[in-house]
Design a protein around this motif. Structure first.
Motif, short mmCIF file in Angstrom:
data_model
loop_
_atom_site.label_atom_id
_atom_site.label_comp_id
_atom_site.label_asym_id
_atom_site.label_seq_id
_atom_site.Cartn_x
_atom_site.Cartn_y
_atom_site.Cartn_z
N GLY A 1 40.63 46.50 56.72
CA GLY A 1 41.20 45.45 55.88
C GLY A 1 40.13 44.66 55.16
O GLY A 1 38.97 45.06 55.07
N TRP B 1 45.70 36.85 55.87
CA TRP B 1 44.90 37.68 54.97
C TRP B 1 44.28 38.88 55.69
O TRP B 1 44.05 39.93 55.07
CB TRP B 1 43.78 36.85 54.33
N ALA C 1 48.11 45.50 57.16
CA ALA C 1 48.27 45.50 55.70
C ALA C 1 47.50 46.64 55.04
O ALA C 1 47.80 47.02 53.91
CB ALA C 1 47.80 44.16 55.13
N SER D 1 50.92 42.73 53.33
CA SER D 1 49.88 42.02 52.57
C SER D 1 50.45 40.76 51.92
O SER D 1 51.59 40.75 51.45
CB SER D 1 49.30 42.94 51.49
N HIS E 1 43.08 41.98 47.55
CA HIS E 1 44.31 41.67 48.27
C HIS E 1 45.55 41.92 47.41
O HIS E 1 46.58 42.37 47.90
CB HIS E 1 44.28 40.23 48.78
N MET F 1 46.21 45.49 47.59
CA MET F 1 46.65 45.92 48.93
C MET F 1 48.17 45.86 49.05
O MET F 1 48.77 46.58 49.83
CB MET F 1 46.00 45.05 50.01
#
Length: 400
Positions: A134, A175, A180, A187, A241, A244
């Motif tokens: 991640g 986060w 995720a 996410s 992010h 993601m």
């Protein structure tokens, strides 16, 4: 053919490396085909140390978290912290546990002892704050950038307060949820708060740029460089992010490409500062398109080396490292018709060859690609000879 190739091989040292290149490059990159083997890092240090001492390189950058790398840089330049703590906090990917990396940090600190600031050797991580499981929270980079600006500009110019950032960021574990990475629905990258943070991060970076050259003249170039690093990292992480949370088939290819972009931006910033030595996996430094299998699917992207080479031209040089065996990983003697097999047939244990001269010695003979059952090792692609300046070869990797 072995005799022809032998004539192109030289002992691995600074003179041999520089002899492959038309001039000293601003970024000299040395790749490795696998991680976690101290023999490859010892080889790195044997090449890099004399290049520092004889060729004036003043930064050593490795494939590690750029934010964590600041801890190491503070230690090697000014002695801040204790070595044990620096090795624990200053590296990502578990690289701080390496005895070779510990020795590199110790040597850099000793090299700098008593030297004026202008002559000190610097350390940098050039990877994003990303792990295979991640990505980090953008909190550290975003709040550090805000803090740098808040100390230097009128409050009315700031797009938000520190309290607003804290509220929008929320708990960091939102986060960093490892799930995720494989489940986009976990996410937070496309939440309303994340969208707002992306806009604020962009405004903060724009404000930093608009204040140039004031941050340099008011404080120091180092502090300005750090503020720019915070800005690159914050915007890069928020972008990462965001993707993601994507559910399209191109999700993983986009993510690995974004990582390469973050690496490239950090390397280009280091190049602005002065000549730097770079070490990472071959895949991140090569000029050719990089390919890897992930989740059973092939992924292709333009690596940091490809991006940087396009920007710097001959100011960027890349030497790949190839190897013969890693017997403790199940990698045995290479087939004789591969690049590694041809080099393994030479008597020397380790040497460097110029890629153009090796290609000329091979003539019309095209080596076969090597296949390895050990997923942690990626053999040298014979199609990448033209995109490399040289190949450093080490015959056998002993168990660390």
């Amino acid at each position: 053919m072995v005799t022809d190739i032998k004539d192109t091989a030289h002992a691995v040292d600074a003179a041999a490396v520089m002899g492959l290149l038309p001039a000293r490059p601003r970024l000299l990159a040395l790749g490795e085909p696998t991680h976690g083997e101290d023999a490859l890092l010892d080889l790195r240090d044997g090449v890099f140390r004399p290049l520092v001492e004889q060729e004036g390189y003043r930064t050593i950058a490795i494939e590690s978290d750029c934010m964590r790398g600041l801890v190491v840089d503070d230690y090697v330049t000014s002695g801040t912290g204790a070595l044990d703590e620096v090795m624990e906090r200053g590296f990502s990917h578990g690289f701080g546990a390496s005895a070779a990396n510990r020795e590199l940090v110790r040597w850099m600190r000793a090299y700098n002892d008593g030297r004026p600031a202008s002559e000190r050797l610097r350390f940098a991580g050039f990877d994003g704050p990303l792990e295979i499981t991640g990505a980090a929270s953008p909190r550290q980079a975003l709040t550090a950038l805000h803090g740098c600006l808040a100390a230097r500009v009128d409050a009315d110019l700031l797009p938000c307060t520190a309290e607003t950032l804290d509220r929008l960021l929320g708990a960091d574990d939102r986060w960093t949820d490892p799930a995720a990475m494989t489940d986009p629905s976990r996410s937070v990258g496309r939440s309303a708060e994340a969208g707002r943070l992306r806009l604020l991060a962009d405004d903060l970076v724009a404000l930093l740029d608009a204040q140039t050259p004031h941050p340099i003249t008011a404080t120091s170039r180092d502090e300005w460089d750090r503020a720019r690093l915070y800005g690159r990292t914050a915007t890069g992480l928020l972008r990462y992010h965001h993707w993601m949370a994507d559910t399209s088939p191109s999700r993983m290819a986009r993510l690995i490409g974004l990582r390469g972009r973050m690496m490239a931006d950090n390397l280009l910033a280091l190049a602005e500062r002065g000549p730097a030595l770079v070490h990472a996996h071959n895949l991140h430094l090569q000029r050719d398109r990089s390919t890897v299998r992930m989740g059973g699917r092939p992924l292709e992207w333009r690596s940091a080396g490809a991006i940087v080479s396009a920007r710097l031209g001959e100011e960027y040089a890349f030497l790949a490292t190839a190897l013969g065996t890693i017997r403790h990983r199940g990698v045995g003697t290479p087939p004789p018709d591969t690049v590694e097999g041809l080099l393994y047939a030479l008597p020397e244990d380790r040497f460097v060859v110029g890629a153009p001269r090796l290609a000329a010695a091979l003539g019309d003979a095209r080596p076969a690609p090597r296949v390895s059952a050990y997923h942690g090792y990626i053999p040298f692609d014979p199609d990448h000879l033209a995109g490399s300046d040289g190949i450093v070869f080490i015959k056998d990797i002993p168990q660390s």
